[in-house]
Scaffold this active site. Structure first.
Site, PDB file in Angstrom:
ATOM      1  N   HIS A   1       8.162   5.144 -36.704  1.00 34.63           N
ATOM      2  CA  HIS A   1       8.792   6.034 -35.733  1.00 34.63           C
ATOM      3  C   HIS A   1      10.273   6.209 -36.096  1.00 34.63           C
ATOM      4  O   HIS A   1      10.797   5.498 -36.956  1.00 34.63           O
ATOM      5  CB  HIS A   1       8.653   5.482 -34.303  1.00 34.63           C
ATOM      6  CG  HIS A   1       9.333   4.179 -34.058  1.00 34.63           C
ATOM      7  ND1 HIS A   1       8.661   2.980 -33.928  1.00 34.63           N
ATOM      8  CD2 HIS A   1      10.643   3.862 -33.913  1.00 34.63           C
ATOM      9  CE1 HIS A   1       9.514   2.007 -33.721  1.00 34.63           C
ATOM     10  NE2 HIS A   1      10.726   2.514 -33.713  1.00 34.63           N
TER      11      HIS A   1
HETATM   12  P1  TYD Z   1       6.118  -0.982 -30.678  1.00 34.73           P
HETATM   13  O1  TYD Z   1       7.076   0.130 -30.433  1.00 34.73           O
HETATM   14  O2  TYD Z   1       4.699  -0.618 -30.975  1.00 34.73           O
HETATM   15  O3  TYD Z   1       6.667  -1.916 -31.843  1.00 34.73           O
HETATM   16  P2  TYD Z   1       6.970  -1.524 -33.376  1.00 34.73           P
HETATM   17  O4  TYD Z   1       7.484  -0.125 -33.375  1.00 34.73           O
HETATM   18  O5  TYD Z   1       7.994  -2.512 -33.799  1.00 34.73           O
HETATM   19  O6  TYD Z   1       5.716  -1.674 -34.148  1.00 34.73           O
HETATM   20  O7  TYD Z   1       6.199  -1.962 -29.432  1.00 34.73           O
HETATM   21  C1  TYD Z   1       5.148  -2.851 -29.125  1.00 34.73           C
HETATM   22  C2  TYD Z   1       5.031  -2.958 -27.599  1.00 34.73           C
HETATM   23  O8  TYD Z   1       6.202  -3.557 -27.051  1.00 34.73           O
HETATM   24  C3  TYD Z   1       4.866  -1.609 -26.929  1.00 34.73           C
HETATM   25  O9  TYD Z   1       3.932  -1.782 -25.868  1.00 34.73           O
HETATM   26  C4  TYD Z   1       6.228  -1.319 -26.353  1.00 34.73           C
HETATM   27  C5  TYD Z   1       6.772  -2.703 -26.064  1.00 34.73           C
HETATM   28  N1  TYD Z   1       8.224  -2.834 -26.160  1.00 34.73           N
HETATM   29  C6  TYD Z   1       8.967  -3.136 -25.024  1.00 34.73           C
HETATM   30  O10 TYD Z   1       8.428  -3.287 -23.921  1.00 34.73           O
HETATM   31  N2  TYD Z   1      10.311  -3.302 -25.138  1.00 34.73           N
HETATM   32  C7  TYD Z   1      10.947  -3.150 -26.307  1.00 34.73           C
HETATM   33  O11 TYD Z   1      12.191  -3.323 -26.376  1.00 34.73           O
HETATM   34  C8  TYD Z   1      10.191  -2.813 -27.497  1.00 34.73           C
HETATM   35  C9  TYD Z   1      10.861  -2.626 -28.833  1.00 34.73           C
HETATM   36  C10 TYD Z   1       8.833  -2.662 -27.367  1.00 34.73           C
END
Ligand code: TYD
Length: 140
Positions: free
Chosen positions: A55
């Site tokens: 992303h």
């Molecule tokens: P995600 O965005 O999929 O992680 P990455 O991009 O690193 O692979 O995030 C995983 C889960 O955590 C998703 O349900 C959103 C949640 N999340 C939060 O609640 N707070 C945060 O600060 C972050 C980064 C993710």
């Protein structure tokens, strides 16, 4: 470090307070991180073969540090892409908005800490690569 990275990403050398007992790094907002720190999160226990991220952010600024272990970070500003290996707890990657990023090849012990300048907001995410290219093109 003089590596050219996409999208105004930069590697910053953090100051290590080392002595005979070991090492200590302090990260203060507006000193070591060039923004107010609103949030800290970290990734660990990443399953082998998994790619995370995939992303870009519309406005969020982040400082990424591999506290332990290492992983590969792909950075793409819509015009150029580069992969770097993060594996030094005294080096931070400044990740500005509108940089598509993917993390992969996590070592089993990798702990990736991220300092961010805003609270979690799903509306700030661009998760579609085509949409990212359009946003990056109109921004640059
Ligand atoms: P995600 O965005 O999929 O992680 P990455 O991009 O690193 O692979 O995030 C995983 C889960 O955590 C998703 O349900 C959103 C949640 N999340 C939060 O609640 N707070 C945060 O600060 C972050 C980064 C993710």
């Amino acid at each position: 470090m003089h590596e050219t990275l996409p999208g105004r990403c930069t590697l910053v050398q953090l100051t290590v307070k080392g002595d005979e007992r070991g090492s200590l790094v302090a990260i203060e907002q507006l000193r070591d991180a060039p923004f107010d720190i609103a949030r800290v999160y970290y990734l660990y226990g990443t399953i082998p073969g998994v790619t995370r991220g995939l992303h870009a952010h519309r406005e969020l600024r982040q400082l990424v540090v591999a506290l332990a272990g290492s992983c590969t970070m792909l950075l793409d500003d819509g015009a150029a892409r580069t992969s770097i290996r993060l594996g030094d707890p005294a080096t931070g990657l400044l990740l500005p908005p509108l940089v598509w990023h993917e993390m992969s090849d996590f070592s089993p012990d990798c702990v990736l800490m991220v300092l961010a300048d805003a609270a979690y907001d799903e509306a700030d995410y661009i998760r579609d690569y085509g949409e990212f290219l359009a946003a990056a093109g109109s921004a640059g």
